[in-house]
Design a protein around this motif. Sequence first.
Motif, mmCIF file in Angstrom:
data_model
loop_
_atom_site.group_PDB
_atom_site.id
_atom_site.type_symbol
_atom_site.label_atom_id
_atom_site.label_comp_id
_atom_site.label_asym_id
_atom_site.label_seq_id
_atom_site.Cartn_x
_atom_site.Cartn_y
_atom_site.Cartn_z
ATOM 1 N N ASP A 5 -8.560 4.161 -2.733
ATOM 2 C CA ASP A 5 -9.246 2.928 -2.352
ATOM 3 C C ASP A 5 -9.999 3.088 -1.035
ATOM 4 N N CYS A 6 -9.514 3.956 -0.175
ATOM 5 C CA CYS A 6 -10.176 4.253 1.096
ATOM 6 C C CYS A 6 -9.589 5.556 1.614
ATOM 7 N N ILE A 7 -10.129 6.070 2.720
ATOM 8 C CA ILE A 7 -9.650 7.316 3.318
ATOM 9 C C ILE A 7 -9.054 7.009 4.681
ATOM 10 N N LEU A 8 -7.779 7.358 4.869
ATOM 11 C CA LEU A 8 -7.081 7.156 6.129
ATOM 12 C C LEU A 8 -6.552 8.499 6.624
ATOM 13 N N ALA A 42 0.845 -1.198 0.000
ATOM 14 C CA ALA A 42 0.000 0.000 0.000
ATOM 15 C C ALA A 42 0.877 1.244 0.000
ATOM 16 N N LEU A 43 0.387 2.272 -0.657
ATOM 17 C CA LEU A 43 1.015 3.587 -0.605
ATOM 18 C C LEU A 43 0.013 4.550 0.006
ATOM 19 N N ILE A 44 0.459 5.303 1.008
ATOM 20 C CA ILE A 44 -0.386 6.320 1.624
ATOM 21 C C ILE A 44 0.259 7.683 1.379
ATOM 22 N N PHE A 45 -0.563 8.696 1.192
ATOM 23 C CA PHE A 45 -0.095 9.962 0.647
ATOM 24 C C PHE A 45 -0.428 11.149 1.539
ATOM 25 N N ASP A 46 0.557 12.017 1.715
ATOM 26 C CA ASP A 46 0.244 13.373 2.123
ATOM 27 C C ASP A 46 -0.579 13.983 0.984
ATOM 28 N N VAL A 47 -1.487 14.884 1.315
ATOM 29 C CA VAL A 47 -2.375 15.433 0.280
ATOM 30 C C VAL A 47 -2.111 16.908 0.017
ATOM 31 N N PHE A 48 -2.210 17.762 1.053
ATOM 32 C CA PHE A 48 -2.035 19.195 0.851
ATOM 33 C C PHE A 48 -0.591 19.494 0.427
ATOM 34 N N GLY A 49 -0.430 19.957 -0.780
ATOM 35 C CA GLY A 49 0.903 20.257 -1.299
ATOM 36 C C GLY A 49 1.482 19.127 -2.096
ATOM 37 N N PRO A 51 -0.745 18.553 -12.173
ATOM 38 C CA PRO A 51 -1.036 17.931 -13.474
ATOM 39 C C PRO A 51 -0.673 16.452 -13.589
ATOM 40 N N ASP A 52 0.315 15.989 -12.849
ATOM 41 C CA ASP A 52 0.775 14.602 -12.959
ATOM 42 C C ASP A 52 0.054 13.627 -12.037
ATOM 43 N N VAL A 53 -0.778 14.144 -11.145
ATOM 44 C CA VAL A 53 -1.283 13.332 -10.031
ATOM 45 C C VAL A 53 -2.261 12.252 -10.468
ATOM 46 N N LEU A 54 -3.274 12.595 -11.240
ATOM 47 C CA LEU A 54 -4.305 11.611 -11.560
ATOM 48 C C LEU A 54 -3.741 10.454 -12.371
ATOM 49 N N GLU A 55 -2.945 10.753 -13.379
ATOM 50 C CA GLU A 55 -2.339 9.682 -14.178
ATOM 51 C C GLU A 55 -1.437 8.812 -13.314
ATOM 52 N N GLY A 56 -0.658 9.443 -12.456
ATOM 53 C CA GLY A 56 0.243 8.684 -11.597
ATOM 54 C C GLY A 56 -0.497 7.817 -10.604
ATOM 55 N N LEU A 57 -1.574 8.339 -10.013
ATOM 56 C CA LEU A 57 -2.329 7.552 -9.048
ATOM 57 C C LEU A 57 -3.002 6.347 -9.698
ATOM 58 N N VAL A 58 -3.521 6.529 -10.897
ATOM 59 C CA VAL A 58 -4.143 5.401 -11.595
ATOM 60 C C VAL A 58 -3.112 4.309 -11.846
ATOM 61 N N ALA A 59 -1.907 4.700 -12.261
ATOM 62 C CA ALA A 59 -0.844 3.721 -12.508
ATOM 63 C C ALA A 59 -0.424 3.031 -11.217
ATOM 64 N N LEU A 60 -0.374 3.759 -10.135
ATOM 65 C CA LEU A 60 -0.005 3.174 -8.845
ATOM 66 C C LEU A 60 -1.093 2.266 -8.313
ATOM 67 N N GLN A 61 -2.347 2.641 -8.533
ATOM 68 C CA GLN A 61 -3.462 1.841 -8.035
ATOM 69 C C GLN A 61 -3.515 0.468 -8.689
ATOM 70 N N ALA A 62 -2.963 0.361 -9.882
ATOM 71 C CA ALA A 62 -2.904 -0.941 -10.547
ATOM 72 C C ALA A 62 -1.890 -1.865 -9.871
ATOM 73 N N GLN A 63 -1.017 -1.286 -9.023
ATOM 74 C CA GLN A 63 0.052 -2.056 -8.400
ATOM 75 C C GLN A 63 -0.154 -2.276 -6.903
#
Length: 230
Positions: free
Chosen positions: A135-138, A4-11, A97-109
């Motif tokens: 996938d969920c909110i933490l 799993a990858l968990i992300f800081d969001v703001f910034g 600009p790179d976030v949505l494409e990158g997250l979709v690629a990461l979500q496949a993994q």
Amino acid sequence: MIKALIFDVFGTCVDWRSSVAREVAAVLPGVDALAFATAWRAEYDPAMARIRDGARGYVPLDDLHLENLDTVARAFGVRVPDRWALNAAWERLDPWPDVLEGLVALQAQAIIAPCSNGSIALMTRLARYAGLPWDCILGADLARDYKPRPEVYLASCAALRLAPAEVMMVAAHNDDLAAARAAGLATGFVPRPEEHGPGQERDLRAESDWDIVAADFRDLARRFAALCGG
């Protein structure tokens, strides 16, 4: 193996500065909107520090944002017509600009989720606005505390029923990653040199040997695949 990858969001995932300034400009046209947004954000850490230090019980970030809005409005000498409406600006932040494409690629993994100081309500509405495919909110609401307290990272791992070593924290902030590493998590750094606008001086580069250092989220997805043998 990182599961799993968990992300800081703001910034890290979203451009809070320009997005909040846009909302401020619409509500307070006579105010320097970027300066107001920056001042509002500057109240963020001191407000959380009182909770982390035990001087105050847990208060969700939505409420802290509202208190901080009142503080900044007084400092700027303005009255906000609808405080709650402007406070919801934090739910309408544009992704980099790179976030949505990158997250979709990461979500496949792997599993992907925010580990933010934002509340579950805030993160859910922001995800719907920005199209973030979590996938969920933490995050802070689970631990009832704020990063960089180790309980926040560990509560996110526990909610996924994963060991800390099976989870990678991704952030544009070196101090966030240092705290995550100290809690036993893997780490991924993505710089956001425009987060604070021109003249940003911190977090321009990786300041430690994080497990992944990527140029953006697309690069992060490629490097994560290589790290995991994909």
